[in-house]
Scaffold this motif. Structure first.
Motif, short mmCIF file in Angstrom:
data_model
loop_
_atom_site.label_atom_id
_atom_site.label_comp_id
_atom_site.label_asym_id
_atom_site.label_seq_id
_atom_site.Cartn_x
_atom_site.Cartn_y
_atom_site.Cartn_z
N GLY A 265 0.83 -1.20 0.00
CA GLY A 265 0.00 0.00 0.00
C GLY A 265 0.85 1.24 0.00
O GLY A 265 2.06 1.18 -0.22
N SER A 266 0.20 2.35 0.26
CA SER A 266 0.88 3.64 0.29
C SER A 266 0.84 4.20 1.70
O SER A 266 -0.24 4.33 2.29
N VAL A 267 2.01 4.53 2.22
CA VAL A 267 2.11 5.14 3.55
C VAL A 267 3.13 6.25 3.52
O VAL A 267 3.97 6.31 2.61
N GLN A 268 3.08 7.08 4.53
CA GLN A 268 4.08 8.15 4.63
C GLN A 268 5.37 7.62 5.26
O GLN A 268 5.36 6.61 5.98
N ALA A 269 6.44 8.33 5.01
CA ALA A 269 7.72 7.98 5.62
C ALA A 269 7.57 7.92 7.14
O ALA A 269 6.89 8.75 7.74
N GLY A 270 8.20 6.91 7.71
CA GLY A 270 8.10 6.68 9.15
C GLY A 270 7.01 5.70 9.54
O GLY A 270 6.96 5.26 10.69
N GLY A 271 6.16 5.39 8.59
CA GLY A 271 5.07 4.47 8.88
C GLY A 271 5.48 3.01 8.80
O GLY A 271 6.66 2.68 8.62
N SER A 272 4.48 2.14 8.95
CA SER A 272 4.73 0.70 8.97
C SER A 272 3.75 -0.03 8.05
O SER A 272 2.63 0.45 7.82
N LEU A 273 4.19 -1.16 7.58
CA LEU A 273 3.35 -2.08 6.83
C LEU A 273 3.78 -3.50 7.18
O LEU A 273 4.94 -3.74 7.50
N ARG A 274 2.83 -4.42 7.07
CA ARG A 274 3.17 -5.82 7.22
C ARG A 274 2.73 -6.58 5.97
O ARG A 274 1.55 -6.58 5.63
N LEU A 275 3.68 -7.17 5.31
CA LEU A 275 3.40 -7.97 4.14
C LEU A 275 3.20 -9.42 4.54
O LEU A 275 3.84 -9.92 5.45
N SER A 276 2.31 -10.08 3.83
CA SER A 276 2.07 -11.51 4.05
C SER A 276 2.22 -12.25 2.73
O SER A 276 1.94 -11.71 1.66
N CYS A 277 2.63 -13.49 2.82
CA CYS A 277 2.76 -14.34 1.64
C CYS A 277 2.20 -15.71 2.00
O CYS A 277 2.78 -16.42 2.84
N VAL A 278 1.10 -16.04 1.40
CA VAL A 278 0.48 -17.34 1.64
C VAL A 278 1.00 -18.33 0.61
O VAL A 278 0.92 -18.08 -0.59
#
Length: 122
Positions: free
Chosen positions: A10-23
């Protein structure tokens, strides 16, 4: 049929977080090395994080201390927790499974997902 399906980009601002998943479906990946790779336009695909069959993890220098790779063997899911994101982390992220227990380079990967796009704005 082996399938790897990534999600969580997705799109987030610098300093943010994301969690990717791979099934992962079609086989049990716990005996093989798995990894996350990324590719930006005009650049070669590069390794981000890998975890081998013994659970040993390795990270690219650019993401050490910010990204964490983990896996849930019971669910056949690989994760990438990304914190303190920077604009230079913008890329399409791919998960992949090696044909080997401890060999985790790009050339060792046998199966690839289609990728999930991560965009970090400043």
């Amino acid at each position: 049929q082996v399938q790897l399906v990534e999600s969580g980009g997705g799109s987030v601002q610098a300093g943010g977080s994301l969690r990717l998943s791979c099934v992962v479906s079609g086989f049990t990946y716990s005996s093989y090395c798995m990894g996350w790779f990324r590719q930006s336009p005009g650049k070669e695909r590069e390794g981000v994080a890998r975890v081998d069959s013994a659970g040993k993890t390795r990270y690219a220098d650019s993401v050490k201390g910010r990204f964490t790779i983990s896996k849930d063997n019971a669910k056949n899911v690989l994760y990438l927790q990304m914190n303190s994101l920077k604009p230079e982390d913008t890329a399409t992220y791919y998960c992949a499974v090696s044909g080997w227990r401890f060999a985790c380079g790009i050339s060792d990967m046998h199966y690839w997902g289609k990728g999930t796009l991560v965009t970090i704005s400043s």
